[in-house]
Design a protein around this motif. Sequence first.
Motif, PDB file in Angstrom:
ATOM      1  N   GLU A   6       0.822  -1.141  -0.009  1.00 55.31           N
ATOM      2  CA  GLU A   6      -0.084   0.062  -0.138  1.00 55.31           C
ATOM      3  C   GLU A   6       0.788   1.286  -0.095  1.00 55.31           C
ATOM      4  O   GLU A   6       0.631   2.265   0.688  1.00 55.31           O
ATOM      5  CB  GLU A   6      -1.228  -0.136   1.086  1.00 55.31           C
ATOM      6  N   LEU A   7       1.892   1.353  -0.659  1.00 58.87           N
ATOM      7  CA  LEU A   7       2.754   2.337  -0.851  1.00 58.87           C
ATOM      8  C   LEU A   7       1.842   3.316  -1.789  1.00 58.87           C
ATOM      9  O   LEU A   7       1.650   3.202  -2.940  1.00 58.87           O
ATOM     10  CB  LEU A   7       4.051   2.140  -1.536  1.00 58.87           C
ATOM     11  N   ASN A   8       1.740   4.578  -1.384  1.00 57.42           N
ATOM     12  CA  ASN A   8       1.184   5.578  -2.122  1.00 57.42           C
ATOM     13  C   ASN A   8       2.233   6.375  -3.305  1.00 57.42           C
ATOM     14  O   ASN A   8       3.070   6.766  -2.628  1.00 57.42           O
ATOM     15  CB  ASN A   8       0.591   6.695  -1.109  1.00 57.42           C
ATOM     16  N   ALA A   9       1.794   6.071  -4.437  1.00 55.88           N
ATOM     17  CA  ALA A   9       2.508   6.662  -5.329  1.00 55.88           C
ATOM     18  C   ALA A   9       2.880   7.877  -5.424  1.00 55.88           C
ATOM     19  O   ALA A   9       4.082   8.340  -5.807  1.00 55.88           O
ATOM     20  CB  ALA A   9       2.026   6.171  -6.920  1.00 55.88           C
ATOM     21  N   GLU A  10       1.881   8.897  -4.787  1.00 63.02           N
ATOM     22  CA  GLU A  10       2.246  10.104  -4.703  1.00 63.02           C
ATOM     23  C   GLU A  10       3.322  10.574  -3.649  1.00 63.02           C
ATOM     24  O   GLU A  10       3.931  11.691  -3.533  1.00 63.02           O
ATOM     25  CB  GLU A  10       1.008  10.964  -4.418  1.00 63.02           C
TER      26      GLU A  10
END
Length: 446
Positions: free
Chosen positions: A289-293
């Motif tokens: 669940e790494l946030n690309a932003e």
Amino acid sequence: MEKTFPLTTGFAEAITSADPLRDEAAVAAARMALVDWLACALGGSADRTTRILLEQLPAGPGDAVIIGQGRRTDALTAALVNAHAGHVLDYDDVHASVRGHPTTVIVPALLALASETPISADRLIAGYIVGLEAMARLGLSLGMRHYENGFHATATLGTIGVAAAVAHVLGYSVVETATTLGLAATHSSGLRLQFGHDAKPYHAGMAARSGLLSAKLVKAGFGGARDFLDSAIGFYSAFAFGEARPQAAIEGWGAPWQIVAPGLTLKAFPCCTASHPVAMIGLQLHEEELNAEQIEAVVITFPPGGDAALVVTDPTTGIDARFSAEYVFATALMDGALKIGHFGETPVREDLMAIARRVRRRHDETAPRLSSDPKTRFVIAEITLNDGRRLSREFKGLPGLSDPTEKFRDATGNHPAVSAVPDMVRTMHSEDDLDRLVQLLSNSLN
């Protein structure tokens, strides 16, 4: 005194005397590969470029099936079109020793041959295993510069693999086989500069047609050189760039069969194989669940030569994005999947490109150069986040599928007209069995 050509003759003798049907593991691997390739060919049968080939080729009358099209044509045309269709999605299997795609050149030629000369399903499988062995042994003997300097091994080695397969199935003599291989070698062509373009899968079509044509010409009495591996101006002189190990073409032939070890990789994603380790890291980060932003920059490290096939850094459509490590990483990270729809002819998504543009590549020059040894393949991704934190992820080797049944359903839309194909391939033996398979493949899915 007649001249002798020990290496070419030894290679031809290995092809003519081979008996791969005695190896249960080789036969089982071949059946699995056939299911996988037929998924790709049926999925690629409706591609725009497949239709163009059908429209533009001077097809003649014949009983060779055009897979998924509900029509038949002459053997040479069918071999070309079906090989192209099987490679157009870039979803078909790869082999480390070949550094390319063997099944999509060999099987279409053998299916086309079966329209002219009755052969059993077992003979087709035997010819396929032998053709793959020939491609793989030549790949090992050429070294890595052949590919890295710009040749597409699927095309250059595929032509010879097809010739070997057909010569084996038809029971050619050693002399006929050597001549066939020489004619195939003089057809060998295909440049990696076409990666990301319509011509890339056309390479597979050219190889299938040229290998089959070479065998047909020799049977009709057409002559040619019988020393393509021995000549001072032969295959190695032209294609190896000083890295040739000629004896590797015959050393260990069939012991084990190359289809068993190192074996084929059945592709899990419809994009360039070299990008698959990158995809696995992206999918892992998606699961975390790494946030690309949050990403400021990504550095992807390959071994020397590890990204030679990934010729695109700034793709414009899904077609050339198949060869972009940057796009594959972004797609896997953001969407958590890599599907056929990600790699169509539509423009690339800007949200994916926003992440892809933060990715750069480097090479670990202290690592062994990428080779046919799977231990030389790795990818390391180092991610810098906006808050200064750093993440590091590594993937070694290549991911692959152990069973392509679900892939077959997905690629064919679970079409009822071909749903029986996987089970049929796993059990077929006779001429009648092969005829029934071809009849299923002749159904139109479009």
